[in-house]
Design an enzyme around this catalytic site. Sequence first.
Site, short mmCIF file in Angstrom:
data_model
loop_
_atom_site.label_atom_id
_atom_site.label_comp_id
_atom_site.label_asym_id
_atom_site.label_seq_id
_atom_site.Cartn_x
_atom_site.Cartn_y
_atom_site.Cartn_z
N ASP A 1 43.43 -4.22 16.43
CA ASP A 1 43.75 -2.86 16.01
C ASP A 1 43.31 -2.69 14.55
OD1 ASP A 1 45.33 -0.29 16.76
OD2 ASP A 1 46.00 -0.78 14.74
N GLU B 1 43.33 0.13 11.11
CA GLU B 1 43.71 1.38 10.45
C GLU B 1 42.51 1.80 9.61
OE1 GLU B 1 46.31 2.78 11.46
OE2 GLU B 1 47.16 1.03 12.47
N HIS C 1 51.52 2.04 13.85
CA HIS C 1 50.42 2.46 12.99
C HIS C 1 50.19 1.50 11.84
CE1 HIS C 1 50.22 6.08 15.32
NE2 HIS C 1 51.45 6.40 15.01
N ASP D 1 50.45 -3.08 15.95
CA ASP D 1 49.86 -2.43 17.13
C ASP D 1 49.07 -3.43 17.98
OD1 ASP D 1 51.03 -0.08 16.40
OD2 ASP D 1 49.19 0.94 15.82
#
Length: 285
Positions: A8, A10, A146, A151
Amino acid sequence: MRPLAFVDLETTGATAGEDRITEIGIVEVDPDGSVREWQQLVNPGQPIPPFIEQLTGISNAMVATAPPFSAVAAEALARLSGRLFIAHNAQFDYRFLKAEFKRLGLDFRAPVVCTVKLSRHLYPDYTRHNLDSLIERHGLNAEARHRALADAQLIHQFWDKIHASLDQDSILGALDAQQVTPSLPPELDPGIVDQLPEVAGIYLFFGEHLGREEQPLFVGRCRDLRQHILAHFVSRPSSERKAKLARAVRRIEWHEIPDNTEAQFRENALLRQLQPAYNRKPRKT
């Protein structure tokens, strides 16, 4: 079991070519079941928009002293190499990592599994398959949301849940459905498969027609560019006309356009301007 990487990211936004990574989370699972986790903040080299900061909790101050992607690329590549790349809305994370590696002159490729598609295939009676829905439906333990590693851990939990509750044939069938290789014409770069985004927009095919090269062949508009473009190159087209189009394509161009009205306007304008050989003539307005 093959080596797995649950991934994952960001980021500062949604466009891989313009926005940058702010955090990476990877859960590595080896064939013997051993698990390693890695989380790294990344200095994106550009400001994090306020709404992204509010969503992720990652501020400009937090990444100010973090290393740039170039400084962590070697470790990220080592953790991903040789592993099945598993992510939620996987093309998003995959495209961002490919873009970051490409800036460093590296061509990153990996077999990809999207857990959104996996959930849709295995649980077709449900309409929502976002990560929050999976948390509620499968009782996943969400320590945070998030943030990259949290995640990635949720995706790993979902993977374990389905393997504990469903038969292996169903899971393998769902995975095989994602690994279908399109029958691209030999003149088309196979690397384009990794570049296609899963977003709305318009696409154009160019190629040979009536003995002339680089002719406009087809203009299309869709909600998922990747799905619709690759659908033109199935191994058994439904008609000879579609097969002939697929064989003639030498170049593909696409434009991400989220707004359907704008996409329709652009499509109609291109149809009138280019008059592609395999489109029906546009209706007058």
